[in-house]
Scaffold this active site. Structure first.
Site, short mmCIF file in Angstrom:
data_model
loop_
_atom_site.label_atom_id
_atom_site.label_comp_id
_atom_site.label_asym_id
_atom_site.label_seq_id
_atom_site.Cartn_x
_atom_site.Cartn_y
_atom_site.Cartn_z
CB THR A 1 -45.58 111.24 -52.86
OG1 THR A 1 -44.60 110.20 -52.92
CG2 THR A 1 -46.97 110.63 -52.82
N GLY A 2 -47.42 113.29 -54.86
CA GLY A 2 -48.48 114.29 -54.80
C GLY A 2 -48.21 115.57 -55.57
CB ALA A 3 -45.30 116.85 -57.46
#
Length: 301
Positions: free
Chosen positions: A234-236
Protein backbone atom coordinates in the site's frame (compact mmCIF):
# COMPACT_ATOMS: atom_id res chain seq x y z
CA UNK A 1 -0.54 6.19 16.37
CA UNK A 2 0.66 9.75 15.92
CA UNK A 3 4.08 8.79 17.22
CA UNK A 4 4.60 6.63 14.13
CA UNK A 5 3.48 9.35 11.72
CA UNK A 6 5.80 12.28 12.43
CA UNK A 7 8.71 13.09 10.18
CA UNK A 8 11.40 12.13 12.65
CA UNK A 9 15.01 12.71 11.70
CA UNK A 10 15.82 14.75 14.81
CA UNK A 11 14.78 18.14 13.42
CA UNK A 12 13.02 20.53 15.79
CA UNK A 13 9.77 22.18 14.79
CA UNK A 14 11.20 25.68 14.30
CA UNK A 15 14.03 24.46 12.10
CA UNK A 16 11.71 22.37 9.98
CA UNK A 17 9.19 25.17 9.52
CA UNK A 18 11.99 27.54 8.47
CA UNK A 19 13.05 24.98 5.87
CA UNK A 20 9.49 24.75 4.59
CA UNK A 21 9.22 28.51 4.31
CA UNK A 22 12.37 28.60 2.23
CA UNK A 23 10.95 25.93 -0.08
CA UNK A 24 7.58 27.58 -0.79
CA UNK A 25 8.73 28.40 -4.32
CA UNK A 26 8.81 24.64 -4.89
CA UNK A 27 5.36 23.95 -3.47
CA UNK A 28 3.56 20.77 -4.50
CA UNK A 29 -0.21 21.02 -3.93
CA UNK A 30 -2.13 17.73 -3.88
CA UNK A 31 -5.88 17.61 -4.44
CA UNK A 32 -8.29 14.77 -3.72
CA UNK A 33 -9.36 12.17 -1.21
CA UNK A 34 -8.08 11.59 2.31
CA UNK A 35 -9.58 8.67 4.21
CA UNK A 36 -9.09 5.97 6.79
CA UNK A 37 -7.74 2.64 5.55
CA UNK A 38 -8.44 -0.42 7.69
CA UNK A 39 -5.79 -3.05 7.01
CA UNK A 40 -5.68 -6.60 8.42
CA UNK A 41 -3.28 -7.23 11.27
CA UNK A 42 -1.99 -10.24 9.34
CA UNK A 43 -1.06 -10.54 5.68
CA UNK A 44 -2.20 -12.85 2.90
CA UNK A 45 -5.85 -13.09 3.93
CA UNK A 46 -9.12 -11.91 2.43
CA UNK A 47 -11.14 -9.23 4.16
CA UNK A 48 -13.56 -11.87 5.42
CA UNK A 49 -10.71 -13.97 6.83
CA UNK A 50 -8.94 -11.09 8.62
CA UNK A 51 -8.98 -11.59 12.41
CA UNK A 52 -8.69 -7.84 13.12
CA UNK A 53 -7.95 -4.53 11.44
CA UNK A 54 -5.65 -1.60 12.16
CA UNK A 55 -6.56 1.92 11.07
CA UNK A 56 -4.15 3.93 8.93
CA UNK A 57 -4.44 7.22 7.03
CA UNK A 58 -4.94 6.68 3.30
CA UNK A 59 -5.78 8.33 0.01
CA UNK A 60 -3.31 8.65 -2.84
CA UNK A 61 -3.14 12.48 -3.06
CA UNK A 62 -2.57 12.82 0.70
CA UNK A 63 0.08 10.09 0.59
CA UNK A 64 1.94 12.02 -2.09
CA UNK A 65 1.74 15.25 -0.08
CA UNK A 66 3.24 13.61 3.00
CA UNK A 67 5.90 11.88 0.91
CA UNK A 68 7.07 15.17 -0.62
CA UNK A 69 7.26 16.75 2.82
CA UNK A 70 9.08 13.83 4.40
CA UNK A 71 11.66 14.01 1.61
CA UNK A 72 12.36 17.61 2.56
CA UNK A 73 10.07 19.36 0.09
CA UNK A 74 7.16 21.74 0.57
CA UNK A 75 3.63 20.41 0.08
CA UNK A 76 -0.01 21.19 0.74
CA UNK A 77 -3.26 19.23 0.59
CA UNK A 78 -6.69 20.33 -0.63
CA UNK A 79 -9.70 18.14 0.06
CA UNK A 80 -12.63 17.50 2.37
CA UNK A 81 -13.13 15.21 5.34
CA UNK A 82 -15.95 14.78 7.80
CA UNK A 83 -16.29 17.02 10.83
CA UNK A 84 -15.73 13.92 12.94
CA UNK A 85 -12.99 12.24 14.96
CA UNK A 86 -11.42 10.61 11.92
CA UNK A 87 -11.47 13.81 9.87
CA UNK A 88 -9.73 15.84 12.56
CA UNK A 89 -7.24 13.02 13.09
CA UNK A 90 -6.33 13.17 9.41
CA UNK A 91 -5.89 16.95 9.53
CA UNK A 92 -3.56 16.55 12.49
CA UNK A 93 -1.55 13.89 10.69
CA UNK A 94 -0.84 16.36 7.88
CA UNK A 95 0.16 18.99 10.43
CA UNK A 96 2.48 16.55 12.20
CA UNK A 97 4.15 15.83 8.87
CA UNK A 98 4.53 19.55 8.04
CA UNK A 99 2.04 19.45 5.18
CA UNK A 100 0.02 22.67 4.77
CA UNK A 101 -3.55 21.64 5.61
CA UNK A 102 -5.19 25.07 5.32
CA UNK A 103 -6.93 23.88 2.14
CA UNK A 104 -8.82 21.17 4.03
CA UNK A 105 -12.55 21.55 4.61
CA UNK A 106 -14.80 19.75 7.13
CA UNK A 107 -18.30 18.57 6.22
CA UNK A 108 -20.88 18.48 9.01
CA UNK A 109 -23.24 16.16 7.14
CA UNK A 110 -21.05 13.56 5.42
CA UNK A 111 -18.55 11.34 7.21
CA UNK A 112 -14.87 10.79 6.51
CA UNK A 113 -14.47 7.99 3.96
CA UNK A 114 -13.46 4.52 5.12
CA UNK A 115 -11.81 1.75 3.10
CA UNK A 116 -10.95 -1.81 4.03
CA UNK A 117 -7.98 -3.06 2.02
CA UNK A 118 -5.97 -6.26 2.06
CA UNK A 119 -3.32 -8.03 0.00
CA UNK A 120 -4.58 -11.56 -0.55
CA UNK A 121 -2.40 -14.65 -0.75
CA UNK A 122 -2.70 -14.58 -4.56
CA UNK A 123 -1.09 -11.12 -4.63
CA UNK A 124 -4.25 -9.22 -5.55
CA UNK A 125 -5.45 -6.29 -3.46
CA UNK A 126 -9.04 -6.36 -2.27
CA UNK A 127 -10.98 -3.15 -1.48
CA UNK A 128 -14.24 -2.43 0.30
CA UNK A 129 -15.26 1.24 0.40
CA UNK A 130 -17.72 3.10 2.62
CA UNK A 131 -18.62 6.42 0.94
CA UNK A 132 -22.38 6.90 0.43
CA UNK A 133 -21.52 9.73 0.14
CA UNK A 134 -18.33 10.49 2.01
CA UNK A 135 -17.09 14.00 2.77
CA UNK A 136 -14.41 14.00 0.05
CA UNK A 137 -17.19 13.72 -2.56
CA UNK A 138 -18.89 16.85 -1.19
CA UNK A 139 -16.20 19.45 -1.84
CA UNK A 140 -17.64 22.45 -3.69
CA UNK A 141 -15.83 24.77 -6.05
CA UNK A 142 -16.65 27.67 -3.72
CA UNK A 143 -14.62 25.96 -0.97
CA UNK A 144 -11.37 25.90 -2.94
CA UNK A 145 -8.38 27.76 -1.49
CA UNK A 146 -7.53 29.69 -4.64
CA UNK A 147 -4.53 31.47 -3.13
CA UNK A 148 -2.99 28.14 -2.19
CA UNK A 149 -3.56 26.71 -5.67
CA UNK A 150 -1.95 29.79 -7.23
CA UNK A 151 1.22 29.14 -5.21
CA UNK A 152 1.66 25.61 -6.58
CA UNK A 153 4.70 24.86 -8.68
CA UNK A 154 3.17 21.43 -9.24
CA UNK A 155 -0.55 20.65 -8.87
CA UNK A 156 -1.13 16.92 -8.36
CA UNK A 157 -4.49 15.13 -8.50
CA UNK A 158 -6.11 11.76 -9.16
CA UNK A 159 -9.28 10.44 -10.76
CA UNK A 160 -11.40 9.48 -7.73
CA UNK A 161 -12.69 13.03 -7.37
CA UNK A 162 -14.09 12.87 -10.92
CA UNK A 163 -16.69 10.23 -10.05
CA UNK A 164 -19.37 12.39 -8.42
CA UNK A 165 -20.53 16.00 -8.23
CA UNK A 166 -19.88 18.46 -6.70
CA UNK A 167 -16.28 17.29 -6.28
CA UNK A 168 -15.83 16.72 -10.01
CA UNK A 169 -16.54 20.38 -10.78
CA UNK A 170 -14.29 21.43 -7.90
CA UNK A 171 -11.40 19.42 -9.31
CA UNK A 172 -11.88 20.74 -12.84
CA UNK A 173 -11.98 24.30 -11.51
CA UNK A 174 -8.83 23.73 -9.43
CA UNK A 175 -7.01 22.34 -12.47
CA UNK A 176 -7.98 25.40 -14.50
CA UNK A 177 -6.77 27.77 -11.78
CA UNK A 178 -3.48 25.90 -11.43
CA UNK A 179 -2.88 25.83 -15.18
CA UNK A 180 -3.53 29.58 -15.51
CA UNK A 181 -1.08 30.29 -12.68
CA UNK A 182 1.66 28.36 -14.49
CA UNK A 183 1.65 25.15 -12.42
CA UNK A 184 2.71 21.81 -13.84
CA UNK A 185 -0.30 19.47 -13.77
CA UNK A 186 0.48 15.98 -12.45
CA UNK A 187 -2.16 13.25 -12.88
CA UNK A 188 -2.45 9.85 -11.24
CA UNK A 189 -5.27 7.90 -12.99
CA UNK A 190 -5.44 5.62 -9.91
CA UNK A 191 -8.21 3.28 -11.09
CA UNK A 192 -10.57 2.03 -8.36
CA UNK A 193 -13.16 0.27 -10.48
CA UNK A 194 -15.62 -0.56 -7.63
CA UNK A 195 -16.18 3.17 -7.07
CA UNK A 196 -17.32 3.83 -10.66
CA UNK A 197 -20.81 3.00 -12.01
CA UNK A 198 -19.23 0.84 -14.73
CA UNK A 199 -15.94 0.08 -16.43
CA UNK A 200 -16.98 2.26 -19.38
CA UNK A 201 -17.78 5.17 -17.06
CA UNK A 202 -14.36 4.77 -15.46
CA UNK A 203 -12.62 4.79 -18.84
CA UNK A 204 -14.51 7.87 -20.01
CA UNK A 205 -14.03 9.72 -16.74
CA UNK A 206 -10.32 9.00 -16.43
CA UNK A 207 -9.61 9.84 -20.08
CA UNK A 208 -11.71 13.03 -19.98
CA UNK A 209 -8.83 15.00 -18.41
CA UNK A 210 -5.92 13.02 -19.85
CA UNK A 211 -4.84 15.65 -22.36
CA UNK A 212 -4.74 18.44 -19.79
CA UNK A 213 -1.96 16.85 -17.73
CA UNK A 214 1.71 17.66 -18.15
CA UNK A 215 2.78 14.56 -16.22
CA UNK A 216 0.89 11.27 -15.92
CA UNK A 217 1.66 8.28 -13.71
CA UNK A 218 2.03 5.85 -16.60
CA UNK A 219 5.67 5.13 -17.31
CA UNK A 220 7.36 2.79 -19.75
CA UNK A 221 10.98 1.79 -19.42
CA UNK A 222 13.30 0.52 -16.71
CA UNK A 223 15.54 2.07 -14.09
CA UNK A 224 17.59 0.38 -11.35
CA UNK A 225 15.70 -0.78 -8.29
CA UNK A 226 16.71 -2.00 -4.86
CA UNK A 227 15.74 -5.38 -3.48
CA UNK A 228 13.64 -5.33 -0.31
CA UNK A 229 11.38 -7.66 1.65
CA UNK A 230 7.83 -6.47 1.01
CA UNK A 231 5.47 -6.34 3.98
CA UNK A 232 2.68 -4.15 2.61
CA UNK A 233 2.55 -2.70 -0.92
CA UNK A 234 0.00 0.00 0.00
CA UNK A 235 1.32 3.43 -0.98
CA UNK A 236 4.29 2.21 -3.02
CA UNK A 237 3.09 3.97 -6.17
CA UNK A 238 2.31 7.13 -4.22
CA UNK A 239 5.82 7.10 -2.76
CA UNK A 240 7.23 6.76 -6.28
CA UNK A 241 5.17 9.75 -7.43
CA UNK A 242 6.12 11.76 -4.35
CA UNK A 243 9.79 11.01 -4.90
CA UNK A 244 9.63 12.08 -8.53
CA UNK A 245 7.62 15.25 -7.84
CA UNK A 246 10.00 16.29 -5.06
CA UNK A 247 12.87 16.12 -7.55
CA UNK A 248 10.89 17.86 -10.28
CA UNK A 249 9.78 20.67 -7.95
CA UNK A 250 13.43 21.41 -7.26
CA UNK A 251 14.37 21.41 -10.94
CA UNK A 252 11.74 21.90 -13.61
CA UNK A 253 14.37 21.28 -16.31
CA UNK A 254 14.76 17.69 -15.13
CA UNK A 255 13.10 16.22 -18.22
CA UNK A 256 15.67 17.94 -20.44
CA UNK A 257 18.52 16.09 -18.71
CA UNK A 258 18.54 12.32 -19.29
CA UNK A 259 21.15 11.64 -16.60
CA UNK A 260 19.30 13.76 -14.06
CA UNK A 261 15.99 12.16 -14.99
CA UNK A 262 17.39 8.65 -14.56
CA UNK A 263 18.75 9.62 -11.16
CA UNK A 264 15.37 11.08 -10.19
CA UNK A 265 13.57 7.92 -11.31
CA UNK A 266 16.03 5.73 -9.38
CA UNK A 267 15.40 7.92 -6.33
CA UNK A 268 11.63 7.59 -6.79
CA UNK A 269 11.98 3.83 -7.23
CA UNK A 270 13.85 3.63 -3.92
CA UNK A 271 11.08 5.65 -2.23
CA UNK A 272 8.55 3.06 -3.36
CA UNK A 273 10.77 0.15 -2.36
CA UNK A 274 11.34 1.40 1.18
CA UNK A 275 7.64 2.10 1.63
CA UNK A 276 6.67 -1.54 1.13
CA UNK A 277 8.92 -2.60 4.03
CA UNK A 278 6.41 -1.19 6.55
CA UNK A 279 2.66 -1.41 7.10
CA UNK A 280 0.38 1.41 5.99
CA UNK A 281 1.27 4.06 3.44
CA UNK A 282 1.98 7.22 5.45
CA UNK A 283 3.66 5.53 8.43
CA UNK A 284 6.04 3.72 6.05
CA UNK A 285 7.02 6.67 3.83
CA UNK A 286 10.80 7.21 4.00
CA UNK A 287 12.86 10.29 4.81
CA UNK A 288 15.30 11.63 2.23
CA UNK A 289 18.25 10.38 4.27
CA UNK A 290 16.80 6.86 4.36
CA UNK A 291 16.49 6.87 0.56
CA UNK A 292 20.01 8.25 0.08
CA UNK A 293 21.42 5.61 2.44
CA UNK A 294 19.57 2.82 0.61
CA UNK A 295 20.83 3.98 -2.79
CA UNK A 296 24.38 4.36 -1.47
CA UNK A 297 24.27 0.82 -0.12
CA UNK A 298 22.83 -0.48 -3.40
CA UNK A 299 25.43 1.31 -5.55
CA UNK A 300 28.25 0.02 -3.34
CA UNK A 301 27.11 -3.60 -3.70
Amino acid sequence: MAGNLTTGGGEDLLGDMNRKSANMDSLVVCFGEFLIDFVPTVGGVSLAEAPAFKKAPGGAPANVAVCVSRLGGSSAFIGKVGDDEFGHMLANILKENYVDNTGMRFDQSARTALAFVTLRADGEREFLFFRHPSADMCLHESELDINLINKAKIFHYGSISLIEEPCRSAQLAAMTIAKKSGSILSYDPNLRLPLWPSAEAAREGIMSIWEQADLIKAFKGRVPGIKVKAVDTTGAGDAFVGGLLSSLASDLNLFQDEKGLREALAFANACGALTVTGRGAIPALPTKQAVVDALTKYNAS
